[in-house]
Design a protein around this motif. Structure first.
Motif, short mmCIF file in Angstrom:
data_model
loop_
_atom_site.label_atom_id
_atom_site.label_comp_id
_atom_site.label_asym_id
_atom_site.label_seq_id
_atom_site.Cartn_x
_atom_site.Cartn_y
_atom_site.Cartn_z
N TYR A 1 0.85 -1.20 0.00
CA TYR A 1 0.00 0.00 0.00
C TYR A 1 0.88 1.25 0.00
O TYR A 1 2.06 1.19 0.38
CB TYR A 1 -0.94 -0.02 1.21
CG TYR A 1 -2.12 -0.95 0.99
CD1 TYR A 1 -3.22 -0.53 0.24
CD2 TYR A 1 -2.12 -2.24 1.48
CE1 TYR A 1 -4.28 -1.37 0.00
CE2 TYR A 1 -3.19 -3.10 1.25
CZ TYR A 1 -4.27 -2.65 0.51
OH TYR A 1 -5.33 -3.48 0.26
N ASP B 1 1.22 3.56 1.97
CA ASP B 1 1.90 3.88 3.24
C ASP B 1 3.05 2.92 3.53
O ASP B 1 3.69 3.02 4.59
CB ASP B 1 0.89 3.87 4.41
CG ASP B 1 0.42 2.47 4.79
OD1 ASP B 1 0.78 1.49 4.09
OD2 ASP B 1 -0.32 2.34 5.78
N THR C 1 2.82 -0.46 3.81
CA THR C 1 2.43 -1.79 4.32
C THR C 1 2.48 -2.82 3.21
O THR C 1 1.75 -2.70 2.22
CB THR C 1 0.99 -1.75 4.89
OG1 THR C 1 0.88 -0.70 5.82
CG2 THR C 1 0.65 -3.08 5.56
N ALA D 1 1.33 -6.02 1.76
CA ALA D 1 0.18 -6.91 2.01
C ALA D 1 0.33 -8.25 1.31
O ALA D 1 -0.13 -9.27 1.83
CB ALA D 1 -1.10 -6.22 1.57
N PRO E 1 -6.35 -15.81 8.16
CA PRO E 1 -6.62 -14.90 9.27
C PRO E 1 -6.81 -13.45 8.80
O PRO E 1 -6.43 -13.11 7.69
CB PRO E 1 -5.37 -15.03 10.15
CG PRO E 1 -4.30 -15.58 9.26
CD PRO E 1 -4.99 -16.39 8.21
N ASN E 2 -7.38 -12.63 9.66
CA ASN E 2 -7.48 -11.19 9.37
C ASN E 2 -6.10 -10.64 9.11
O ASN E 2 -5.13 -11.00 9.78
CB ASN E 2 -8.09 -10.44 10.56
CG ASN E 2 -9.59 -10.67 10.65
OD1 ASN E 2 -10.25 -10.90 9.64
ND2 ASN E 2 -10.11 -10.64 11.86
N GLY E 3 -6.02 -9.77 8.10
CA GLY E 3 -4.74 -9.16 7.78
C GLY E 3 -3.87 -10.00 6.87
O GLY E 3 -2.76 -9.59 6.51
N ALA E 4 -4.35 -11.17 6.46
CA ALA E 4 -3.54 -12.07 5.63
C ALA E 4 -3.33 -11.54 4.21
O ALA E 4 -2.39 -11.95 3.52
CB ALA E 4 -4.20 -13.45 5.55
N GLY E 5 -4.24 -10.65 3.77
CA GLY E 5 -4.14 -10.12 2.41
C GLY E 5 -5.26 -10.55 1.49
O GLY E 5 -5.21 -10.28 0.29
N LYS E 6 -6.31 -11.16 2.05
CA LYS E 6 -7.40 -11.69 1.21
C LYS E 6 -8.07 -10.57 0.41
O LYS E 6 -8.28 -10.69 -0.80
CB LYS E 6 -8.44 -12.43 2.07
CG LYS E 6 -7.86 -13.60 2.85
CD LYS E 6 -8.92 -14.34 3.65
CE LYS E 6 -9.59 -13.49 4.73
NZ LYS E 6 -8.66 -13.04 5.80
N THR E 7 -8.44 -9.49 1.11
CA THR E 7 -9.11 -8.38 0.42
C THR E 7 -8.19 -7.76 -0.63
O THR E 7 -8.63 -7.44 -1.74
CB THR E 7 -9.54 -7.30 1.44
OG1 THR E 7 -10.34 -7.93 2.44
CG2 THR E 7 -10.33 -6.20 0.78
N THR E 8 -6.94 -7.63 -0.29
CA THR E 8 -5.97 -7.04 -1.22
C THR E 8 -5.84 -7.91 -2.48
O THR E 8 -5.83 -7.40 -3.60
CB THR E 8 -4.59 -6.90 -0.53
OG1 THR E 8 -4.75 -6.19 0.68
CG2 THR E 8 -3.60 -6.17 -1.42
P1 ADP Z 1 -7.57 -9.57 4.95
O1 ADP Z 1 -8.59 -9.24 3.90
O2 ADP Z 1 -7.02 -10.95 4.82
O3 ADP Z 1 -8.03 -9.26 6.33
P2 ADP Z 1 -6.20 -7.22 3.92
O4 ADP Z 1 -5.94 -7.47 2.48
O5 ADP Z 1 -7.37 -6.37 4.30
O6 ADP Z 1 -6.28 -8.64 4.68
O7 ADP Z 1 -4.92 -6.60 4.60
C1 ADP Z 1 -3.59 -7.10 4.36
C2 ADP Z 1 -2.60 -6.16 5.02
O8 ADP Z 1 -2.65 -4.90 4.36
C3 ADP Z 1 -2.91 -5.88 6.48
O9 ADP Z 1 -1.65 -5.69 7.13
C4 ADP Z 1 -3.69 -4.58 6.42
O10 ADP Z 1 -3.56 -3.86 7.63
C5 ADP Z 1 -3.01 -3.88 5.27
N1 ADP Z 1 -3.89 -2.92 4.57
C6 ADP Z 1 -5.12 -3.18 4.06
N2 ADP Z 1 -5.62 -2.09 3.45
C7 ADP Z 1 -4.69 -1.12 3.61
C8 ADP Z 1 -4.61 0.24 3.20
N3 ADP Z 1 -5.60 0.83 2.53
N4 ADP Z 1 -3.51 0.93 3.53
C9 ADP Z 1 -2.50 0.35 4.21
N5 ADP Z 1 -2.50 -0.93 4.61
C10 ADP Z 1 -3.58 -1.66 4.31
#
Ligand code: ADP
Ligand code: ADP
Length: 225
Positions: free
Chosen positions: A13, A15, A17, A19, A38-45
């Motif tokens: 991202y 910032d 991070t 992912a 788990p949460n934060g794994a990168g699924k949404t990304t």
């Molecule tokens: P999941 O869907 O598995 O919970 P995410 O894809 O949401 O995981 O997040 C993966 C990592 O990227 C996490 O460390 C999360 O905090 C970080 N992250 C997600 N969205 C953003 C963003 N917009 N800016 C910075 N970091 C992000």
């Protein structure tokens, strides 16, 4: 070609991070796959890369052989339908008909062809009766089914669902399972609902720390998890 192919996908991202750290996966036409982790794994990304909401920093994403790139986004978004976790992010028109017609109208469909497309999508989710109703008068489970219909109306090759069973009561959860089982598209669903994954998906991927940590038949993956 596979319906979805992801190779060496890494993403940070703005910032900083990180992912995704190099995701590789391929999903064949007609497969139904659960994406767990788990949460934060990168699924949404990862999911946001599948229809080009995010574009690859490093690596590649292909949909039925077509690379996701700025110049292919229109076709990619027709091929890959994304159902968000919250149906209210997807429904914003005065009636169900207008919501379901929005995507295909955008593709240039008009008149009877458009009407048939809308009716067919609503039939597939058992919501034909609701065509003239305002979405906000429907139950949450019905709104989720209409949200699925808005995506099916695009006749995508791949349906990607984010937590499809979340916030559903047992009856609505079962109804949606029936609907998803009956669809003839490739399905990738992000879920924490392991019984749902077990029931609906032949295969499961576990994403952990931005990489695919396990990939195999759902029963085996869940037995090891
Ligand atoms: P999941 O869907 O598995 O919970 P995410 O894809 O949401 O995981 O997040 C993966 C990592 O990227 C996490 O460390 C999360 O905090 C970080 N992250 C997600 N969205 C953003 C963003 N917009 N800016 C910075 N970091 C992000
Ligand atoms: P999910 O459970 O679907 O992964 P999250 O609760 O992780 O959703 O994230 C919700 C929203 O917050 C997403 O739009 C995600 O991009 C954003 N987000 C997550 N982590 C961060 C972060 N570290 N910095 C900025 N935005 C983030």
């Amino acid at each position: 070609p596979p319906s979805l192919r992801v190779e060496a996908l890494a993403y940070a991202y703005p910032d900083g991070t990180q992912a995704l750290f190099g995701v590789d996966m391929a999903i064949a036409p007609g497969e139904r796959v659960a994406l767990l982790g788990p949460n934060g794994a990168g699924k949404t990304t990862l999911v946001m890369h599948l229809n080009g909401i995010l574009t690859a920093g490093h690596g590649s994403v292909e949909v039925a052989g077509l690379p996701v790139r700025p110049d292919t986004l229109r076709e990619i978004r027709r091929r890959v339908g994304l159902v968000f976790q919250d149906p209210d992010d997807q429904l914003f028109m005065p009636t169900v008909r207008d919501d379901v017609a929005f995507g295909p109208a955008n593709l240039g469909l008009r008149g009877e062809e458009l009407e048939r497309r809308v009716e067919r999508a609503l039939d597939r989710v058992g919501m034909a009766e609701a065509i003239d109703r305002p979405p906000h008068h429907l139950s949450f489970g019905q709104r989720r089914r209409v949200a699925v219909a808005t995506v099916l109306a695009m006749e995508p090759d791949v349906l990607v669902l984010d937590e499809p069973s979340s916030n559903l009561d047992p009856a609505a959860r079962r109804e949606l399972a029936e609907i998803l089982r009956g669809l003839d598209v490739t399905v990738l669903m992000v879920t924490h609902d392991l019984p749902y994954a077990m029931e609906l998906c032949d295969r499961a991927l576990i994403l952990s720390g931005g990489v695919i940590a396990a990939d195999g038949p759902t029963g085996e993956i869940l037995a090891d998890a």
